[in-house]
Design a protein around this motif. Structure first.
Motif, mmCIF file in Angstrom:
data_model
loop_
_atom_site.group_PDB
_atom_site.id
_atom_site.type_symbol
_atom_site.label_atom_id
_atom_site.label_comp_id
_atom_site.label_asym_id
_atom_site.label_seq_id
_atom_site.Cartn_x
_atom_site.Cartn_y
_atom_site.Cartn_z
ATOM 1 N N ASN A 61 40.621 52.003 52.716
ATOM 2 C CA ASN A 61 41.868 52.824 52.394
ATOM 3 C C ASN A 61 43.078 52.675 52.898
ATOM 4 O OD1 ASN A 61 41.216 54.533 54.278
ATOM 5 N ND2 ASN A 61 41.601 56.592 53.105
ATOM 6 N N ALA A 62 42.851 52.030 54.286
ATOM 7 C CA ALA A 62 43.920 51.921 54.986
ATOM 8 C C ALA A 62 44.704 50.801 55.331
ATOM 9 C CB ALA A 62 43.644 52.414 56.365
ATOM 10 N N HIS A 79 37.027 47.127 47.216
ATOM 11 C CA HIS A 79 35.862 47.991 47.612
ATOM 12 C C HIS A 79 36.098 49.425 47.482
ATOM 13 C CE1 HIS A 79 32.576 49.870 50.049
ATOM 14 N NE2 HIS A 79 31.887 48.949 49.799
ATOM 15 N N GLY A 80 37.246 49.796 47.824
ATOM 16 C CA GLY A 80 37.454 51.222 47.541
ATOM 17 C C GLY A 80 37.685 51.583 46.363
ATOM 18 N N VAL A 81 38.428 50.656 45.427
ATOM 19 C CA VAL A 81 38.454 51.098 43.850
ATOM 20 C C VAL A 81 37.052 51.159 43.228
ATOM 21 C CG1 VAL A 81 39.265 50.080 41.570
ATOM 22 C CG2 VAL A 81 40.830 49.945 43.681
ATOM 23 N N GLY A 82 36.118 50.221 43.558
ATOM 24 C CA GLY A 82 34.738 49.994 43.259
ATOM 25 C C GLY A 82 33.997 51.487 43.350
ATOM 26 N N SER A 131 37.934 42.507 39.326
ATOM 27 C CA SER A 131 38.497 41.099 39.352
ATOM 28 C C SER A 131 39.891 41.411 39.120
ATOM 29 C CB SER A 131 38.122 40.371 38.180
ATOM 30 O OG SER A 131 36.677 40.010 38.322
ATOM 31 N N VAL A 132 40.356 42.397 38.344
ATOM 32 C CA VAL A 132 41.737 42.696 38.015
ATOM 33 C C VAL A 132 42.594 43.056 39.219
ATOM 34 C CG1 VAL A 132 43.366 43.994 36.638
ATOM 35 C CG2 VAL A 132 41.622 42.959 35.582
ATOM 36 N N VAL A 133 41.899 44.156 39.817
ATOM 37 C CA VAL A 133 42.550 44.494 41.202
ATOM 38 C C VAL A 133 42.633 43.378 42.166
ATOM 39 C CG1 VAL A 133 41.865 45.710 43.093
ATOM 40 C CG2 VAL A 133 41.442 46.758 41.147
#
Length: 294
Positions: A224-225, A252-255, A284-286
């Motif tokens: 997240n950083a 990865h954080g969004v996952g 994929s969009v991220v």
């Protein structure tokens, strides 16, 4: 006309539109918090090892305006870097190794800050023959619960390694003998501190190994950083590897955010399989819109 961040957020709403509205809004709220997360990076080490110069090389304006929030030689110095709408706090700690009494005070100061720091850059001087103070302080922090993965060790002032007169002032590179001595020093750091991230020898003043170290630095940051930090880097350090690392970390954080939301739903069977396909589409969009978000 919406700004780039709004365009990126808008793109993320499309794959999330297949979720229940309350779940979609909750995920978007957490993603928004990640986008605007303000990392805090600590800088530790003995006095005179070049802590400030090392970080100033990475973060000198442009792109970020640096202003001292608070400064005192025997207290922490906090530097707020801000490039709207993103911000980063650098915390430069007083150097250990002056007196045993001050070291005890500084160690308590370090402990007080540990829970607030996303990463601690521990700067060692490449030609230093004695790291006893660093070892003692680091081991004390670890024994009291500090996470070793939160420390990134770096050997600074590589140009001072013996024989220092052999340093090539034209190419800004060490001689073969200096390279060998630096490798010995790196091996010593690995043996003494058992770091969880790669240790590099650099010279901030000579620009030696700084591109590689910037990549190592970004890789060591929490998911997240890294994207917020990359916005504050000098443009020359935003290499393809640095950008890809930050992009993967954010995805990865969004996952993780998506997975937590799915667990809260306690969904099973076909619903879970459908959501997993949706998760892949979202990530994929991220990755595709990361450049709009940061």
């Amino acid at each position: 006309m919406p700004d780039k961040t709004e365009q990126g957020i808008s793109a993320l709403t499309q794959p999330l539109s297949f979720l229940p509205e309350s779940l979609s809004l909750a995920i978007l709220k957490h993603i928004h918090q990640c986008i605007h997360y303000e990392p805090t990076i600590g800088i530790m080490g003995k006095t005179g090892v070049g802590k400030s110069s090392l970080c100033n090389t990475l973060f000198t304006p442009p792109p970020a305006k640096v202003s001292a929030v608070k400064g005192c030689t025997r207290q922490v110095q906090r530097y707020q870097l801000s490039l709207a709408p993103y911000a980063l706090l650098m915390v430069d700690f007083p150097g250990i190794g002056e007196t045993p009494e001050l070291d005890r005070i500084y160690t308590r100061l370090y402990q007080h800050w540990l829970s607030q720091l996303d990463l601690i850059i521990w700067v060692l001087k490449a030609d230093d023959r004695a790291w006893n103070d660093d070892i003692r302080c680091y081991n004390q922090l670890i024994s009291q619960g500090a996470d070793p993965a939160r420390f990134l060790f770096v050997l600074n002032q590589a140009d001072k390694i013996e024989p220092c007169r052999e340093w090539d002032l034209v190419t800004h590179q060490p001689s073969l003998l200096q390279q060998q001595h630096l490798q010995v020093k790196i091996a010593q750091v690995n043996a003494l501190f058992s770091p969880q991230h790669p240790v590099l020898a650099v010279s901030a003043s000579e620009g030696f190994n700084m591109l590689l170290w910037a990549e190592t630095f970004i890789c060591a940051l929490p998911d997240n950083a890294s994207s917020a930090v990359i916005r504050q880097l000098e443009p020359e350090y935003r290499t393809k590897n640095v950008i890809n690392t930050a992009k993967d970390n954010f995805a990865h954080g969004v996952g993780d955010i998506f997975d937590d939301a799915l667990c809260a739903m306690q969904a099973t069977g076909a619903v879970v399989r459908q959501f997993k396909r949706l998760r892949q589409r979202l990530l994929s969009v991220v990755r595709a819109v990361w450049h709009l978000l940061f």
